[in-house]
Design an enzyme around this catalytic site. Structure first.
Site, short mmCIF file in Angstrom:
data_model
loop_
_atom_site.label_atom_id
_atom_site.label_comp_id
_atom_site.label_asym_id
_atom_site.label_seq_id
_atom_site.Cartn_x
_atom_site.Cartn_y
_atom_site.Cartn_z
N ARG A 41 -16.81 -35.96 -4.45
CA ARG A 41 -16.59 -34.61 -3.92
C ARG A 41 -15.92 -34.77 -2.55
O ARG A 41 -16.26 -35.69 -1.80
CB ARG A 41 -17.91 -33.85 -3.74
CG ARG A 41 -18.55 -33.38 -5.05
CD ARG A 41 -17.78 -32.22 -5.67
NE ARG A 41 -18.39 -31.72 -6.89
CZ ARG A 41 -18.03 -32.09 -8.12
NH1 ARG A 41 -17.07 -32.97 -8.32
NH2 ARG A 41 -18.63 -31.57 -9.18
N GLU A 75 -10.60 -27.74 -2.39
CA GLU A 75 -9.65 -27.75 -3.50
C GLU A 75 -9.66 -26.41 -4.25
O GLU A 75 -10.70 -25.75 -4.27
CB GLU A 75 -9.97 -28.92 -4.46
CG GLU A 75 -11.36 -28.90 -5.02
CD GLU A 75 -11.69 -30.18 -5.79
OE1 GLU A 75 -11.58 -31.28 -5.22
OE2 GLU A 75 -12.03 -30.07 -6.98
N HIS A 86 -7.83 -33.39 -8.95
CA HIS A 86 -9.16 -33.41 -9.59
C HIS A 86 -9.06 -33.51 -11.12
O HIS A 86 -9.42 -32.58 -11.84
CB HIS A 86 -9.99 -32.17 -9.19
CG HIS A 86 -11.46 -32.39 -9.40
ND1 HIS A 86 -12.43 -31.77 -8.65
CD2 HIS A 86 -12.14 -33.16 -10.29
CE1 HIS A 86 -13.63 -32.13 -9.06
NE2 HIS A 86 -13.48 -32.98 -10.06
C1 8YV Z 1 -14.72 -31.27 -13.39
C2 8YV Z 1 -16.42 -32.77 -12.16
O1 8YV Z 1 -13.91 -31.05 -12.33
O2 8YV Z 1 -18.18 -33.17 -13.68
C3 8YV Z 1 -17.84 -32.98 -12.52
O3 8YV Z 1 -18.68 -32.98 -11.60
O4 8YV Z 1 -16.08 -32.78 -11.04
C4 8YV Z 1 -15.39 -32.61 -13.25
O5 8YV Z 1 -15.78 -33.10 -14.46
C5 8YV Z 1 -15.46 -29.99 -13.50
O6 8YV Z 1 -16.78 -30.04 -13.16
C6 8YV Z 1 -15.21 -29.29 -14.81
O7 8YV Z 1 -15.75 -27.99 -14.78
#
Ligand code: 8YV
Length: 328
Positions: A237, A266, A284
């Protein structure tokens, strides 16, 4: 049939699958969000959400104030493994379960980390730009550092960190790590602080969860310890890295380069990054393949279906495992 609230638009597949099984309310489609919440909040049994999805340019945090709008809420189901946008501790206090989608995205995210790592150290993106700009006609692309013999320091050796370690070893790297505690079954060198890990690493890779506890754990001191030949990779993150300190370190060549898949606000990316030659920037895409996003969606749906039947959902987050019974 249970009533679900989706505050942000998840994929069409998730929306369609849930809508065939339950009553799905799409908050972003409500003409007046406040009026919708005043009239429907009491009917909502579960919230279905995901990180980093904007509505009208703003992210929707599932914080304590939002959770408390729903007197009969029992489940918050997250699409994604990271759930720092959800106040899971507050949910647990209220007896509300939180689920995420671990494991199914581990390999994909580890592949992305290796892509960033290779790209940052070997400067592949810069090499391609060099060719496209016609510069190869005048001189060969400059030589780069090599992965062979480098130490990869992994900050947060969880499931994804371990999958990255496995891959990096195949590339000839040694592994070191730092985390909340030493893991007895892990053969790699353990360091108690990010700064000590950085000092021992050629590449520092951030794979720990986001949230208040890890905010800015990579700061100017850690980057200073990484040193002018060191690279920073972040697939976790944006909040874990002090962005100003990173930009300063890159602009003044106090580190050699960085590879980033995540940013603090982001999809907005600080324009200072765009001026730098020694960074690799991904939008991302850690888990972003058809196959993995589908597996994440199926696990999300399974969590909701199991809860709706009165069973314990398969992937409760740590905070929720203490919630009594884990059942509806
Ligand atoms: C996706 C992520 O950006 O799983 C996570 O924590 O950062 C990624 O897989 C996102 O969460 C999909 O909604």
């Amino acid at each position: 049939m249970v009533e679900l609230l989706m505050p942000v638009p998840l994929s069409p597949f998730v929306q369609e699958t849930l809508a065939t099984r339950h009553t799905l309310h799409k908050l972003w489609e409500a003409p007046d969000e406040g009026a919708f919440l005043r009239s429907k909040a009491g009917d909502i049994g579960a919230i279905v959400t995901g990180a980093g999805i904007l509505v009208d340019g703003r992210a929707k945090a599932i914080d304590a104030a939002f959770i408390d709008l729903f007197p009969n809420l029992q489940l918050i189901a997250n699409h994604g493994v990271g759930y720092d946008h959800i106040d899971a501790a507050h949910a647990a206090q209220r007896g509300i379960l939180v689920t995420n989608t671990p494991d199914v995205l581990t390999d994909e995210t580890a592949d992305t980390a290796m892509g960033l790592l290779l790209n940052a150290v070997r400067r592949f993106s810069a090499a391609e730009r060099y060719l496209l700009d016609g510069k190869w006609e005048t001189a060969p692309f400059p030589l780069t550092a090599s992965l062979r013999g480098m130490t990869l320091g992994i900050l947060g050796l969880g499931r994804i960190g371990k999958a990255i370690a496995h891959r990096a070893e195949a590339f000839g790297m040694s592994i070191a790590y730092c985390g909340r505690h030493r893991q007895d079954d892990v053969p790699h060198a353990f360091f108690t602080t990010p700064r000590e890990l950085a000092a021992a690493s050629d590449v520092l890779l951030v794979a720990a969860p986001g949230g208040p506890e890890t905010r800015h754990i990579v700061d100017a001191g850690v980057l200073g310890a990484l040193g002018p030949d060191g690279f920073l990779i972040n697939i976790a993150r944006g909040s874990l890295v002090d962005e100003d300190a990173l930009l300063d370190a890159l602009e003044h060549r106090r580190i050699a380069g960085a590879g980033l898949d995540v940013f603090p606000s982001e999809p907005h990316v600080n324009p200072r990054f765009l001026q730098l030659g020694e960074v690799v920037l991904f939008p991302h895409v850690g888990s972003g393949t058809h196959r993995t996003r589908r597996d994440m969606a199926l696990l999300l749906v399974e969590n909701i279906d199991r809860w709706a039947k009165g069973d314990a959902p398969p992937s409760l987050v740590a905070e929720s495992r203490l919630v009594r019974g884990g059942k509806r």
